[in-house]
Design a protein around this motif. Structure first.
Motif, short mmCIF file in Angstrom:
data_model
loop_
_atom_site.label_atom_id
_atom_site.label_comp_id
_atom_site.label_asym_id
_atom_site.label_seq_id
_atom_site.Cartn_x
_atom_site.Cartn_y
_atom_site.Cartn_z
N VAL A 31 0.83 -1.20 0.00
CA VAL A 31 0.00 0.00 0.00
C VAL A 31 0.86 1.25 0.00
CG1 VAL A 31 -1.67 1.31 1.38
CG2 VAL A 31 -1.95 -1.15 1.13
N LEU A 32 1.98 1.21 0.67
CA LEU A 32 2.82 2.38 0.88
C LEU A 32 4.29 2.00 0.65
CD1 LEU A 32 2.14 5.29 1.80
CD2 LEU A 32 2.59 4.55 4.12
N PRO A 33 4.67 1.73 -0.63
CA PRO A 33 5.99 1.17 -0.91
C PRO A 33 7.17 2.05 -0.48
CG PRO A 33 4.81 1.67 -2.95
CD PRO A 33 3.87 1.90 -1.83
N GLU A 34 6.97 3.35 -0.38
CA GLU A 34 8.09 4.22 -0.02
C GLU A 34 8.26 4.39 1.49
OE1 GLU A 34 4.60 7.02 -0.07
OE2 GLU A 34 5.18 5.22 -1.12
N ALA A 35 7.42 3.74 2.28
CA ALA A 35 7.52 3.86 3.73
C ALA A 35 8.86 3.32 4.22
CB ALA A 35 6.38 3.12 4.40
N GLN A 36 9.43 4.01 5.18
CA GLN A 36 10.68 3.58 5.79
C GLN A 36 10.36 2.80 7.05
OE1 GLN A 36 12.32 7.53 6.32
NE2 GLN A 36 13.74 7.18 4.64
N GLU A 37 10.96 1.63 7.16
CA GLU A 37 10.77 0.83 8.36
C GLU A 37 11.60 1.38 9.51
OE1 GLU A 37 11.66 -3.27 7.52
OE2 GLU A 37 9.77 -3.53 6.45
N CYS A 38 11.04 1.26 10.72
CA CYS A 38 11.76 1.69 11.91
C CYS A 38 11.18 0.95 13.11
CB CYS A 38 11.65 3.21 12.10
SG CYS A 38 9.98 3.82 12.39
N ILE A 39 11.77 1.15 14.24
CA ILE A 39 11.23 0.66 15.51
C ILE A 39 10.83 1.92 16.30
CG2 ILE A 39 11.75 -0.50 17.69
CD1 ILE A 39 11.55 -2.46 15.38
N PRO A 44 7.59 -2.52 15.67
CA PRO A 44 7.75 -2.19 14.26
C PRO A 44 6.83 -1.05 13.84
CG PRO A 44 7.66 -4.56 14.55
CD PRO A 44 7.29 -3.94 15.87
N ALA A 45 7.38 -0.16 13.02
CA ALA A 45 6.61 0.99 12.56
C ALA A 45 7.07 1.38 11.16
CB ALA A 45 6.77 2.16 13.53
N PHE A 46 6.27 2.24 10.54
CA PHE A 46 6.54 2.69 9.18
C PHE A 46 6.40 4.20 9.15
CE2 PHE A 46 5.18 -1.60 9.26
CZ PHE A 46 5.98 -2.24 8.33
N ARG A 47 7.39 4.85 8.57
CA ARG A 47 7.47 6.31 8.58
C ARG A 47 7.40 6.85 7.16
NH1 ARG A 47 12.05 6.94 11.83
NH2 ARG A 47 10.72 7.26 13.62
N VAL A 48 6.65 7.94 7.00
CA VAL A 48 6.56 8.66 5.73
C VAL A 48 6.77 10.13 6.05
CG1 VAL A 48 5.05 9.28 3.80
CG2 VAL A 48 4.97 6.97 4.74
N GLU A 49 7.66 10.76 5.31
CA GLU A 49 7.97 12.18 5.52
C GLU A 49 8.26 12.48 6.99
OE1 GLU A 49 5.09 14.77 3.69
OE2 GLU A 49 5.24 13.72 1.77
N GLY A 50 8.97 11.57 7.63
CA GLY A 50 9.36 11.76 9.02
C GLY A 50 8.29 11.47 10.05
N LYS A 51 7.08 11.12 9.61
CA LYS A 51 5.99 10.84 10.54
C LYS A 51 5.68 9.35 10.56
CE LYS A 51 3.84 15.30 9.83
NZ LYS A 51 2.68 16.03 9.32
N VAL A 52 5.54 8.80 11.75
CA VAL A 52 5.14 7.40 11.87
C VAL A 52 3.66 7.30 11.53
CG1 VAL A 52 4.97 5.41 13.39
CG2 VAL A 52 6.93 6.94 13.59
N VAL A 53 3.33 6.44 10.57
CA VAL A 53 1.94 6.36 10.08
C VAL A 53 1.30 4.99 10.27
CG1 VAL A 53 2.29 8.23 8.42
CG2 VAL A 53 2.67 5.85 7.70
N ALA A 54 2.08 4.00 10.66
CA ALA A 54 1.53 2.67 10.87
C ALA A 54 2.52 1.86 11.68
CB ALA A 54 1.27 1.97 9.54
N GLY A 55 2.00 0.86 12.37
CA GLY A 55 2.86 -0.04 13.13
C GLY A 55 2.09 -1.26 13.55
N LEU A 98 -5.14 -9.02 8.89
CA LEU A 98 -6.11 -7.99 8.50
C LEU A 98 -6.25 -8.00 6.99
CD1 LEU A 98 -4.94 -4.98 10.72
CD2 LEU A 98 -6.97 -6.41 11.05
N PRO A 99 -7.45 -7.79 6.47
CA PRO A 99 -7.61 -7.69 5.02
C PRO A 99 -6.84 -6.49 4.47
CG PRO A 99 -9.73 -7.95 6.12
CD PRO A 99 -8.72 -7.70 7.19
N VAL A 103 -6.32 -2.48 5.65
CA VAL A 103 -5.01 -1.86 5.87
C VAL A 103 -4.90 -0.58 5.05
CG1 VAL A 103 -2.50 -2.15 5.59
CG2 VAL A 103 -3.90 -4.05 6.49
N ARG A 104 -5.37 -0.63 3.80
CA ARG A 104 -5.35 0.55 2.93
C ARG A 104 -6.19 1.68 3.54
NH1 ARG A 104 -6.54 -1.57 -1.50
NH2 ARG A 104 -4.52 -1.48 -2.50
#
Length: 122
Positions: A31-39, A44-55, A98-99, A103-104
């Motif tokens: 859904v969000l291929p450019e997301a950066q993985e982080c902890i 586990p979390a995913f960051r976009v433009e410096g903001k955590v948007v999912a985990g 989750l379907p 998630v989207r």
């Protein structure tokens, strides 16, 4: 010792938790291929433009999706009626991913609330 990346976090889990969260990880990337993985906060979390948007996180009796916002889950209350949740975490069974469509919606709502515009993947 806290994991330093998502691979290490998943490696510490047993089945079916590892499989179910690995699928969620893949769905988030689809859904969000450019997301950066982080902890973030040890999970586990995913960051976009410096903001955590999912985990996500694993617990003894359930798994959790974490939108990193207290307003995402209430905004999708109708879509989430079959799940249990707190203000900041959506709980789901350890053996039932989750379907991807859900998630989207979760990610789309979080991005919109964070003021991040993205065309979401499939």
């Amino acid at each position: 010792m806290a994991p330093t990346d998502i691979d290490a976090y998943l490696a510490d889990l047993t089945e079916p938790q590892r499989h179910t969260l690995s699928k969620l990880r893949a769905d988030i990337h689809a859904v969000l291929p450019e997301a950066q993985e982080c902890i973030s906060y040890g999970m586990p979390a995913f960051r976009v433009e410096g903001k955590v948007v999912a985990g996500f996180a694993a617990f003894k009796n359930h798994l959790s999706y974490l939108p990193h916002s207290g307003s995402v889950l209430p905004a999708l209350a109708d879509d989430l009626a079959d799940y249990t949740m707190t203000k900041g975490s959506l709980h789901f069974p350890t053996d039932q991913p989750l379907p991807r469509a859900l998630v989207r919606k979760l990610i789309s709502t979080r991005l919109r609330q964070a003021g991040i515009e993205r065309n979401l993947g499939t």
